[in-house]
Enzyme design. Structure first.
Site, PDB file in Angstrom:
ATOM      1  N   GLN A  87       6.105 -23.846  14.042  1.00  0.00           N
ATOM      2  CA  GLN A  87       7.442 -23.267  13.929  1.00  0.00           C
ATOM      3  C   GLN A  87       7.320 -21.736  13.858  1.00  0.00           C
ATOM      4  O   GLN A  87       8.321 -21.034  13.898  1.00  0.00           O
ATOM      5  CB  GLN A  87       8.155 -23.771  12.686  1.00  0.00           C
ATOM      6  N   HIS A 105       9.713 -22.489  18.073  1.00  0.00           N
ATOM      7  CA  HIS A 105      10.764 -21.500  17.789  1.00  0.00           C
ATOM      8  C   HIS A 105      10.519 -20.183  18.501  1.00  0.00           C
ATOM      9  O   HIS A 105      11.055 -19.150  18.101  1.00  0.00           O
ATOM     10  CB  HIS A 105      10.871 -21.281  16.270  1.00  0.00           C
TER      11      HIS A 105
HETATM   12  N1  APR Z   1      -0.076 -22.330   1.835  1.00  0.00           N
HETATM   13  C1  APR Z   1       0.691 -23.363   2.260  1.00  0.00           C
HETATM   14  N2  APR Z   1       2.044 -23.386   2.149  1.00  0.00           N
HETATM   15  C2  APR Z   1       2.625 -22.312   1.580  1.00  0.00           C
HETATM   16  C3  APR Z   1       1.903 -21.194   1.130  1.00  0.00           C
HETATM   17  C4  APR Z   1       0.486 -21.232   1.283  1.00  0.00           C
HETATM   18  N3  APR Z   1      -0.292 -20.227   0.874  1.00  0.00           N
HETATM   19  N4  APR Z   1       2.785 -20.293   0.626  1.00  0.00           N
HETATM   20  C5  APR Z   1       4.018 -20.830   0.778  1.00  0.00           C
HETATM   21  N5  APR Z   1       3.920 -22.045   1.330  1.00  0.00           N
HETATM   22  C6  APR Z   1       4.989 -22.971   1.694  1.00  0.00           C
HETATM   23  C7  APR Z   1       6.214 -22.892   0.821  1.00  0.00           C
HETATM   24  O1  APR Z   1       6.074 -23.756  -0.309  1.00  0.00           O
HETATM   25  C8  APR Z   1       7.299 -23.396   1.780  1.00  0.00           C
HETATM   26  O2  APR Z   1       7.416 -24.815   1.658  1.00  0.00           O
HETATM   27  O3  APR Z   1       5.414 -22.608   2.979  1.00  0.00           O
HETATM   28  C9  APR Z   1       6.753 -23.046   3.154  1.00  0.00           C
HETATM   29  C10 APR Z   1       7.520 -21.944   3.845  1.00  0.00           C
HETATM   30  O4  APR Z   1       8.821 -22.419   4.079  1.00  0.00           O
HETATM   31  P1  APR Z   1       9.843 -21.516   4.928  1.00  0.00           P
HETATM   32  O5  APR Z   1       9.819 -20.137   4.438  1.00  0.00           O
HETATM   33  O6  APR Z   1      11.130 -22.300   4.961  1.00  0.00           O
HETATM   34  O7  APR Z   1       9.210 -21.481   6.380  1.00  0.00           O
HETATM   35  P2  APR Z   1       9.235 -22.610   7.466  1.00  0.00           P
HETATM   36  O8  APR Z   1       9.144 -23.975   6.868  1.00  0.00           O
HETATM   37  O9  APR Z   1       8.221 -22.252   8.496  1.00  0.00           O
HETATM   38  O10 APR Z   1      10.684 -22.439   8.133  1.00  0.00           O
HETATM   39  C11 APR Z   1      10.934 -23.244   9.268  1.00  0.00           C
HETATM   40  O11 APR Z   1      13.008 -22.198   9.604  1.00  0.00           O
HETATM   41  O12 APR Z   1      14.237 -20.416   9.390  1.00  0.00           O
HETATM   42  C12 APR Z   1      13.600 -21.162  10.330  1.00  0.00           C
HETATM   43  O13 APR Z   1      12.767 -20.501  12.395  1.00  0.00           O
HETATM   44  C13 APR Z   1      12.531 -20.403  11.035  1.00  0.00           C
HETATM   45  O14 APR Z   1      10.459 -21.311  11.817  1.00  0.00           O
HETATM   46  C14 APR Z   1      11.266 -21.158  10.666  1.00  0.00           C
HETATM   47  C15 APR Z   1      11.792 -22.495  10.208  1.00  0.00           C
END
Ligand code: APR
Length: 250
Positions: A87, A105
């Site tokens: 993503q 994305h």
């Molecule tokens: N290792 C693993 N996971 C982690 C770490 C880490 N060091 N630090 C944070 N996380 C986790 C958090 O707990 C959270 O569940 O990464 C996740 C990040 O979540 P989001 O910020 O929502 O990112 P993501 O899941 O990629 O979002 C998906 O949403 O807004 C859209 O297009 C955007 O691609 C993005 C999509």
């Protein structure tokens, strides 16, 4: 084994890239990422949105892949058939050595004309001078073909995913023997539906995330670990056993 890694922003967190739902900083601290990542926001204030993507692109260009990106890519070197479905719009999986990466994305380090789709090289999203530390408003370049503005090559909220990447991601999930979901909040569909597609087919789903997510109760296993620690454990486990043994997930 046939493996699919479905990644989110958390896998790039240890490279210093804020996750999508981390609070924004600098010039963007008072904005909500989900509001900025829309065509409406871009058309309403192109300098604000283009400036934000330029700032993010400069941050990604200055970042380096972390051990989790490297361990993902190394699964192929370990003899597994690997497809990375991400993503993320950064290029850290590719720079970490992954060869087959499906971007659901889009890609941050590319841009195109919002009108005719024209592209220019070198890509203006990374053109000098780089944005200042906290970012700045910056008008996007205009297209020499049609005069409209350039936009980042990412999928904005409300836009459909690239069908070739999505179709390939579904096919890879259908064919895999283990789906590893790392660093995603599992909040954004349709990507968040891929683990259920695997579970319905009887394919185990391993979630690696220091926090619980809506996927956690349904996953075969949840390792409450950061991506670097979780991917290192996964590689070690795969060298001694496979996902057909329940002990694999302990
Ligand atoms: N290792 C693993 N996971 C982690 C770490 C880490 N060091 N630090 C944070 N996380 C986790 C958090 O707990 C959270 O569940 O990464 C996740 C990040 O979540 P989001 O910020 O929502 O990112 P993501 O899941 O990629 O979002 C998906 O949403 O807004 C859209 O297009 C955007 O691609 C993005 C999509």
């Amino acid at each position: 084994m046939r493996l699919v890694v479905l990644s989110g922003a958390g896998i790039s967190a240890e490279s210093g890239i804020p996750t999508f739902r981390d609070a924004l900083t600098g010039l963007w601290a008072c904005f909500d990422a989900e509001r900025l990542a829309t065509e409406d926001a871009f058309r309403a204030d192109p300098a604000l949105v283009w400036g934000w993507y330029r700032w993010r692109a400069a941050m990604v260009a200055a970042a380096v892949p972390n051990a989790a990106h490297m361990d993902v890519a190394a699964l192929a070197d370990d003899g597994h058939a690997l497809t990375v479905v991400t993503q993320n719009v950064d290029d850290l999986h590719e720079r970490g050595g992954a060869r087959e990466v499906l971007h659901l994305h889009g890609r941050l380090l590319a841009s195109r004309c919002i009108g005719c789709g024209a592209r220019v090289m070198p890509d203006p999203i990374l053109a000098a001078p780089a944005p200042p530390e906290g970012g700045a408003r910056e008008m996007p370049p205009t297209c020499v073909q049609c005069g409209q503005a350039f936009r980042p090559d990412v999928v904005w909220f409300g836009e459909s995913l690239p069908s070739d990447a999505w179709d390939a991601a579904e096919a890879a999930v259908d064919a895999c023997e283990l789906l590893i979901v790392v660093g995603t909040s599992s909040l954004v569909w349709p990507a968040a539906g891929l683990p259920d597609r695997a579970l319905r087919a009887g394919t185990p789903v391993l979630e690696i995330n220091p926090h619980a997510t809506p996927l956690t109760p349904r996953a075969t296993a949840h390792w409450s670990l950061a991506a670097t620690a979780g991917m290192a454990r996964l590689r070690a486990r795969l060298q001694t056993t496979d996902a057909s043994h329940t002990a694999f997930f302990d």
